[in-house]
Motif scaffolding. Structure first.
Motif, PDB file in Angstrom:
ATOM      1  N   MET A 110       0.856  -0.905   0.022  1.00 56.34           N
ATOM      2  CA  MET A 110      -0.200   0.150  -0.293  1.00 56.34           C
ATOM      3  C   MET A 110       0.681   1.565  -0.242  1.00 56.34           C
ATOM      4  SD  MET A 110      -2.600   1.103   2.714  1.00 56.34           S
ATOM      5  CE  MET A 110      -1.726   1.631   4.094  1.00 56.34           C
ATOM      6  N   ASN A 111       0.484   1.735  -0.651  1.00 55.24           N
ATOM      7  CA  ASN A 111       0.955   3.641  -0.555  1.00 55.24           C
ATOM      8  C   ASN A 111       0.187   5.083  -0.692  1.00 55.24           C
ATOM      9  OD1 ASN A 111       4.349   2.906  -1.389  1.00 55.24           O
ATOM     10  ND2 ASN A 111       3.188   1.563  -3.164  1.00 55.24           N
ATOM     11  N   LYS A 112      -0.197   5.408   0.276  1.00 53.89           N
ATOM     12  CA  LYS A 112      -0.704   6.518   0.953  1.00 53.89           C
ATOM     13  C   LYS A 112      -0.120   7.666   0.899  1.00 53.89           C
ATOM     14  CE  LYS A 112      -4.492   4.695  -0.222  1.00 53.89           C
ATOM     15  NZ  LYS A 112      -5.589   4.696  -1.427  1.00 53.89           N
ATOM     16  N   ASP A 113       0.045   8.480   0.549  1.00 53.74           N
ATOM     17  CA  ASP A 113       0.418  10.244   1.460  1.00 53.74           C
ATOM     18  C   ASP A 113      -1.126  10.920   2.032  1.00 53.74           C
ATOM     19  OD1 ASP A 113       3.009   9.369   0.284  1.00 53.74           O
ATOM     20  OD2 ASP A 113       3.000  10.656  -1.798  1.00 53.74           O
ATOM     21  N   ILE A 114      -0.350  11.169   3.347  1.00 54.67           N
ATOM     22  CA  ILE A 114      -1.283  11.997   3.930  1.00 54.67           C
ATOM     23  C   ILE A 114      -1.636  13.676   4.379  1.00 54.67           C
ATOM     24  CG2 ILE A 114      -2.988  12.256   5.697  1.00 54.67           C
ATOM     25  CD1 ILE A 114      -1.813   8.514   4.604  1.00 54.67           C
ATOM     26  N   LEU A 115      -1.511  14.246   3.951  1.00 57.55           N
ATOM     27  CA  LEU A 115      -1.226  15.293   4.799  1.00 57.55           C
ATOM     28  C   LEU A 115      -3.031  16.361   5.597  1.00 57.55           C
ATOM     29  CD1 LEU A 115       0.869  18.039   3.566  1.00 57.55           C
ATOM     30  CD2 LEU A 115      -1.327  19.251   3.836  1.00 57.55           C
ATOM     31  N   ILE A 116      -2.098  16.224   7.069  1.00 54.10           N
ATOM     32  CA  ILE A 116      -3.053  17.101   8.180  1.00 54.10           C
ATOM     33  C   ILE A 116      -2.951  17.878   8.346  1.00 54.10           C
ATOM     34  CG2 ILE A 116      -3.529  15.893  10.701  1.00 54.10           C
ATOM     35  CD1 ILE A 116      -2.020  13.438  10.367  1.00 54.10           C
ATOM     36  N   CYS A 117      -3.197  18.962   8.012  1.00 53.04           N
ATOM     37  CA  CYS A 117      -2.709  20.703   8.544  1.00 53.04           C
ATOM     38  C   CYS A 117      -3.276  21.104   9.661  1.00 53.04           C
ATOM     39  CB  CYS A 117      -2.555  21.561   7.114  1.00 53.04           C
ATOM     40  SG  CYS A 117      -4.121  21.905   6.480  1.00 53.04           S
TER      41      CYS A 117
ATOM     42  N   SER B 203       0.707  28.466  11.658  1.00 51.80           N
ATOM     43  CA  SER B 203       0.100  26.583  10.751  1.00 51.80           C
ATOM     44  C   SER B 203       1.171  25.255  11.896  1.00 51.80           C
ATOM     45  CB  SER B 203       0.421  27.073   9.594  1.00 51.80           C
ATOM     46  OG  SER B 203      -0.285  28.185   9.025  1.00 51.80           O
ATOM     47  N   VAL B 204       0.811  24.406  11.259  1.00 52.04           N
ATOM     48  CA  VAL B 204       1.126  23.452  11.681  1.00 52.04           C
ATOM     49  C   VAL B 204       1.025  22.115  10.257  1.00 52.04           C
ATOM     50  CG1 VAL B 204       1.326  21.588  13.216  1.00 52.04           C
ATOM     51  CG2 VAL B 204       0.841  23.408  13.969  1.00 52.04           C
ATOM     52  N   THR B 205       1.330  22.003   9.243  1.00 55.26           N
ATOM     53  CA  THR B 205       1.495  20.986   8.974  1.00 55.26           C
ATOM     54  C   THR B 205       2.267  19.504   9.235  1.00 55.26           C
ATOM     55  OG1 THR B 205       1.382  22.913   7.312  1.00 55.26           O
ATOM     56  CG2 THR B 205       1.234  21.127   6.075  1.00 55.26           C
ATOM     57  N   SER B 206       1.861  18.527   9.185  1.00 56.48           N
ATOM     58  CA  SER B 206       2.280  17.031   9.351  1.00 56.48           C
ATOM     59  C   SER B 206       1.523  16.502   8.147  1.00 56.48           C
ATOM     60  CB  SER B 206       1.501  15.915  11.049  1.00 56.48           C
ATOM     61  OG  SER B 206       1.863  17.018  11.555  1.00 56.48           O
ATOM     62  N   HIS B 207       3.382  15.264   7.714  1.00 48.60           N
ATOM     63  CA  HIS B 207       3.611  14.868   6.293  1.00 48.60           C
ATOM     64  C   HIS B 207       3.899  13.457   6.913  1.00 48.60           C
ATOM     65  CE1 HIS B 207       4.625  18.177   3.270  1.00 48.60           C
ATOM     66  NE2 HIS B 207       4.669  18.642   4.532  1.00 48.60           N
ATOM     67  N   VAL B 208       1.923  12.274   6.198  1.00 51.48           N
ATOM     68  CA  VAL B 208       2.830  10.909   6.627  1.00 51.48           C
ATOM     69  C   VAL B 208       2.632  10.742   5.412  1.00 51.48           C
ATOM     70  CG1 VAL B 208       2.403   9.219   7.757  1.00 51.48           C
ATOM     71  CG2 VAL B 208       1.610  11.293   8.675  1.00 51.48           C
ATOM     72  N   ARG B 209       3.873   9.300   5.096  1.00 52.27           N
ATOM     73  CA  ARG B 209       3.578   9.053   3.566  1.00 52.27           C
ATOM     74  C   ARG B 209       3.744   6.976   4.203  1.00 52.27           C
ATOM     75  NH1 ARG B 209       7.744  11.363  -0.475  1.00 52.27           N
ATOM     76  NH2 ARG B 209       5.995  10.937  -1.709  1.00 52.27           N
TER      77      ARG B 209
ATOM     78  N   LEU C 292      -6.295  15.782   5.417  1.00 52.59           N
ATOM     79  CA  LEU C 292      -6.871  16.124   6.464  1.00 52.59           C
ATOM     80  C   LEU C 292      -6.568  17.593   6.916  1.00 52.59           C
ATOM     81  CD1 LEU C 292      -6.225  12.942   8.729  1.00 52.59           C
ATOM     82  CD2 LEU C 292      -8.004  13.412   7.198  1.00 52.59           C
ATOM     83  N   SER C 293      -7.348  19.154   7.121  1.00 54.64           N
ATOM     84  CA  SER C 293      -7.463  19.931   7.521  1.00 54.64           C
ATOM     85  C   SER C 293      -8.425  20.329   8.212  1.00 54.64           C
ATOM     86  CB  SER C 293      -7.760  21.360   6.508  1.00 54.64           C
ATOM     87  OG  SER C 293      -7.760  22.406   6.857  1.00 54.64           O
ATOM     88  N   PHE C 294      -7.996  21.039   9.979  1.00 54.83           N
ATOM     89  CA  PHE C 294      -8.799  21.226  10.731  1.00 54.83           C
ATOM     90  C   PHE C 294      -9.248  22.994  10.925  1.00 54.83           C
ATOM     91  CE2 PHE C 294      -5.950  18.346  14.207  1.00 54.83           C
ATOM     92  CZ  PHE C 294      -6.578  16.660  12.430  1.00 54.83           C
TER      93      PHE C 294
ATOM     94  N   LEU D 290      -2.245  18.245  -2.768  1.00 52.63           N
ATOM     95  CA  LEU D 290      -3.414  17.341  -3.008  1.00 52.63           C
ATOM     96  C   LEU D 290      -3.603  16.937  -4.970  1.00 52.63           C
ATOM     97  CD1 LEU D 290      -6.317  15.727  -1.992  1.00 52.63           C
ATOM     98  CD2 LEU D 290      -7.479  17.671  -2.917  1.00 52.63           C
ATOM     99  N   LYS D 291      -3.235  14.711  -4.624  1.00 48.59           N
ATOM    100  CA  LYS D 291      -3.284  14.897  -6.100  1.00 48.59           C
ATOM    101  C   LYS D 291      -4.680  14.945  -6.719  1.00 48.59           C
ATOM    102  CE  LYS D 291      -2.277  10.473  -5.689  1.00 48.59           C
ATOM    103  NZ  LYS D 291      -1.984   9.126  -6.188  1.00 48.59           N
ATOM    104  N   LYS D 292      -5.007  15.187  -8.087  1.00 48.52           N
ATOM    105  CA  LYS D 292      -6.058  15.504  -9.388  1.00 48.52           C
ATOM    106  C   LYS D 292      -7.042  14.283  -8.134  1.00 48.52           C
ATOM    107  CE  LYS D 292      -7.035  16.782 -13.773  1.00 48.52           C
ATOM    108  NZ  LYS D 292      -6.457  16.398 -14.922  1.00 48.52           N
TER     109      LYS D 292
END
Length: 196
Positions: free
Chosen positions: A1-8, A47-53, A72-74, A86-88
């Motif tokens: 599984m490959n996922k990129d999740i950005l939390i901000c 601003s706080v941004t977390s990258h989870v790959r 995921l944006s708070f 974000l991808k397309k």
């Protein structure tokens, strides 16, 4: 599984805890995980941004622009600020409740997040969650960080099991907050499941 999740979000909303729960759950399920936080003036509402790959295809902890599967944006303005990642065909899950910056409280420009939400709905696939309403039964919006993880897991877009996340909440959240966080996660999960 490959996922990129950005939390901000902004400082104090629990973005770092959310990213740690997500990363540890993905590792528990046997995935390779890279993560990183970009923390500005976080203690002052910055601003706080977390990258989870997640997965073998991630060679660095930072998500390149145009590669995030889920954002995921708070906070609405933070979602717009980070939309370039974000991808397309990616998904944005955003809290409709804004956090007004100090400059807004001094000038009262009328920022209420509605313009940002409207923009997001035109630009991408978007699930808008009223964080205040979602967290009302728990007595505090501080549970939104875990509830939004529930929404994301519920959609099936993360490829992670709710049981694994619930287990991580038990292990990583202070004991007196565990049950409420689990309830918040499941409330979010039920919302996400409607979009599966």
């Amino acid at each position: 599984m490959n996922k990129d999740i950005l939390i901000c979000g902004v400082g104090g909303q629990g973005t770092v805890l959310a990213s740690k729960l997500l990363a540890s759950a993905a590792m528990k399920e046997g995935n390779l995980v890279h993560s990183a936080e970009t923390i500005g003036m976080a203690q002052r509402g910055g601003s706080v941004t977390s990258h989870v790959r997640i997965g073998e295809e991630a060679w660095s902890p930072m998500i390149p622009e145009g590669h995030a599967d889920v954002l995921l944006s708070f906070e609405p303005a933070e979602a717009v600020r980070n939309l370039r990642y974000l991808k397309k065909d990616g998904l944005v899950i955003v809290n409709s409740v804004p956090v007004k910056p100090v400059t807004e409280s001094l000038q009262d420009s009328g920022y209420d997040g509605t313009e940002m939400i409207s923009y997001l709905q035109k630009k991408c696939h978007c699930i808008v969650v009223d964080g205040q309403k979602l967290c009302e039964p728990f007595g505090s919006t501080r549970y939104f960080n875990v509830a939004v993880l529930g929404v994301a897991v519920g959609t099936g877009r993360l490829g992670l099991s709710e049981d694994t996340l619930l287990s991580e909440i038990t292990e990583r959240v202070p004991e007196r907050f565990v049950e409420t966080n689990k309830e918040a996660f499941m409330a979010g999960f039920r919302i996400g499941n409607e979009y599966r």
